[in-house]
Design a protein around this motif. Structure first.
Motif, PDB file in Angstrom:
ATOM      1  N   ASP A   1       0.848  -1.183   0.000  1.00  0.00           N
ATOM      2  CA  ASP A   1       0.000   0.000   0.000  1.00  0.00           C
ATOM      3  C   ASP A   1       0.890   1.241   0.000  1.00  0.00           C
ATOM      4  O   ASP A   1       1.369   1.668   1.048  1.00  0.00           O
ATOM      5  CB  ASP A   1      -0.918  -0.007   1.226  1.00  0.00           C
ATOM      6  CG  ASP A   1      -1.930   1.135   1.208  1.00  0.00           C
ATOM      7  OD1 ASP A   1      -1.947   1.930   0.242  1.00  0.00           O
ATOM      8  OD2 ASP A   1      -2.720   1.228   2.171  1.00  0.00           O
ATOM      9  N   ALA A   2       1.146   1.792  -1.170  1.00  0.00           N
ATOM     10  CA  ALA A   2       1.968   3.002  -1.288  1.00  0.00           C
ATOM     11  C   ALA A   2       1.753   3.633  -2.655  1.00  0.00           C
ATOM     12  O   ALA A   2       1.395   2.953  -3.627  1.00  0.00           O
ATOM     13  CB  ALA A   2       3.448   2.669  -1.092  1.00  0.00           C
ATOM     14  N   ASN A   3       1.972   4.935  -2.735  1.00  0.00           N
ATOM     15  CA  ASN A   3       1.914   5.683  -3.995  1.00  0.00           C
ATOM     16  C   ASN A   3       0.598   5.484  -4.750  1.00  0.00           C
ATOM     17  O   ASN A   3       0.581   5.461  -5.974  1.00  0.00           O
ATOM     18  CB  ASN A   3       3.090   5.306  -4.900  1.00  0.00           C
ATOM     19  CG  ASN A   3       4.418   5.529  -4.232  1.00  0.00           C
ATOM     20  OD1 ASN A   3       4.613   6.504  -3.509  1.00  0.00           O
ATOM     21  ND2 ASN A   3       5.340   4.608  -4.450  1.00  0.00           N
ATOM     22  N   GLY A   4      -0.489   5.298  -4.029  1.00  0.00           N
ATOM     23  CA  GLY A   4      -1.789   5.130  -4.670  1.00  0.00           C
ATOM     24  C   GLY A   4      -2.058   3.720  -5.170  1.00  0.00           C
ATOM     25  O   GLY A   4      -3.093   3.480  -5.787  1.00  0.00           O
ATOM     26  N   HIS A   5      -1.140   2.806  -4.938  1.00  0.00           N
ATOM     27  CA  HIS A   5      -1.308   1.406  -5.351  1.00  0.00           C
ATOM     28  C   HIS A   5      -1.592   0.552  -4.122  1.00  0.00           C
ATOM     29  O   HIS A   5      -0.916   0.690  -3.097  1.00  0.00           O
ATOM     30  CB  HIS A   5      -0.043   0.866  -6.018  1.00  0.00           C
ATOM     31  CG  HIS A   5       0.390   1.642  -7.219  1.00  0.00           C
ATOM     32  ND1 HIS A   5      -0.364   1.740  -8.363  1.00  0.00           N
ATOM     33  CD2 HIS A   5       1.512   2.358  -7.457  1.00  0.00           C
ATOM     34  CE1 HIS A   5       0.277   2.470  -9.263  1.00  0.00           C
ATOM     35  NE2 HIS A   5       1.426   2.875  -8.727  1.00  0.00           N
ATOM     36  N   LYS A   6      -2.579  -0.322  -4.237  1.00  0.00           N
ATOM     37  CA  LYS A   6      -2.894  -1.257  -3.154  1.00  0.00           C
ATOM     38  C   LYS A   6      -3.034  -2.656  -3.744  1.00  0.00           C
ATOM     39  O   LYS A   6      -3.784  -2.852  -4.699  1.00  0.00           O
ATOM     40  CB  LYS A   6      -4.197  -0.867  -2.458  1.00  0.00           C
ATOM     41  CG  LYS A   6      -4.128   0.425  -1.690  1.00  0.00           C
ATOM     42  CD  LYS A   6      -5.451   0.699  -1.004  1.00  0.00           C
ATOM     43  CE  LYS A   6      -5.394   2.014  -0.250  1.00  0.00           C
ATOM     44  NZ  LYS A   6      -6.639   2.271   0.486  1.00  0.00           N
ATOM     45  N   ILE A   7      -2.318  -3.590  -3.149  1.00  0.00           N
ATOM     46  CA  ILE A   7      -2.436  -4.999  -3.534  1.00  0.00           C
ATOM     47  C   ILE A   7      -2.576  -5.786  -2.242  1.00  0.00           C
ATOM     48  O   ILE A   7      -1.799  -5.582  -1.309  1.00  0.00           O
ATOM     49  CB  ILE A   7      -1.192  -5.492  -4.306  1.00  0.00           C
ATOM     50  CG1 ILE A   7      -0.922  -4.616  -5.531  1.00  0.00           C
ATOM     51  CG2 ILE A   7      -1.363  -6.953  -4.716  1.00  0.00           C
ATOM     52  CD1 ILE A   7       0.420  -4.906  -6.203  1.00  0.00           C
TER      53      ILE A   7
END
Length: 160
Positions: free
Chosen positions: A53-59
């Motif tokens: 969860d960082a830089n607008g990306h979530k996995i």
């Protein structure tokens, strides 16, 4: 002079035999269960949650079963892309987890192959050339595990 050479030779021979016997005695001691347990590596993949969860990306990847098949729930919410929510079913071989990701996106169900390298408690996604259908890797041996979004083990209560 001959006596001195003979004495040195015999001393050397006796000394080397003793060392060899001592080594055999040390090497032949049976291993204890504790020693065997310490030598056996821990399983590289555990049931639980892994996330990035960082830089607008979530996995998020919740692994629910690690046996002959590895099963779980895999979700992607990448910046400026449609979110994908789905299930994973695959196998772990030599620290590489490869399987099918069946997901829903934009109201359609799709399946594609995904791969992760299990390393130091993280899952690092692999990338490679896709086949004609665009849903499977052409050559699984040529995958590159250079993702800048490694999934780290996390508490499953912290949903994304």
């Amino acid at each position: 002079m001959k006596k001195l050479t003979l004495i040195l030779f015999l001393s050397f021979l006796v000394f080397s035999c003793k060392t060899k016997e001592e080594k055999q005695t040390e090497d032949s001691s049976p291993e204890t269960a504790t020693e065997i347990a310490e030598e056996t590596p821990a399983p590289p993949l555990e049931i639980g949650c892994y996330a990035y969860d960082a830089n607008g990306h979530k996995i998020s990847f919740e692994i629910t079963d690690v046996s002959e098949m590895v099963l779980g729930n895999l979700d992607y919410a990448l910046k400026e892309k449609d979110a994908n929510t789905g299930t994973f079913a695959g196998k772990l071989q030599d620290s590489v987890l490869i399987g099918s990701y069946t997901f829903a996106s934009e109201g359609m169900e799709s399946t594609r192959e995904v791969a992760f390298l299990v390393k130091d408690g993280q899952l690092i996604e692999g990338y490679g050339e896709l086949d004609e259908t665009g849903t499977a890797f052409k050559n699984k041996n040529d995958l590159s595990f250079s993702s800048s979004m490694p999934l780290s083990k996390t508490d499953c209560d912290s949903e994304m």
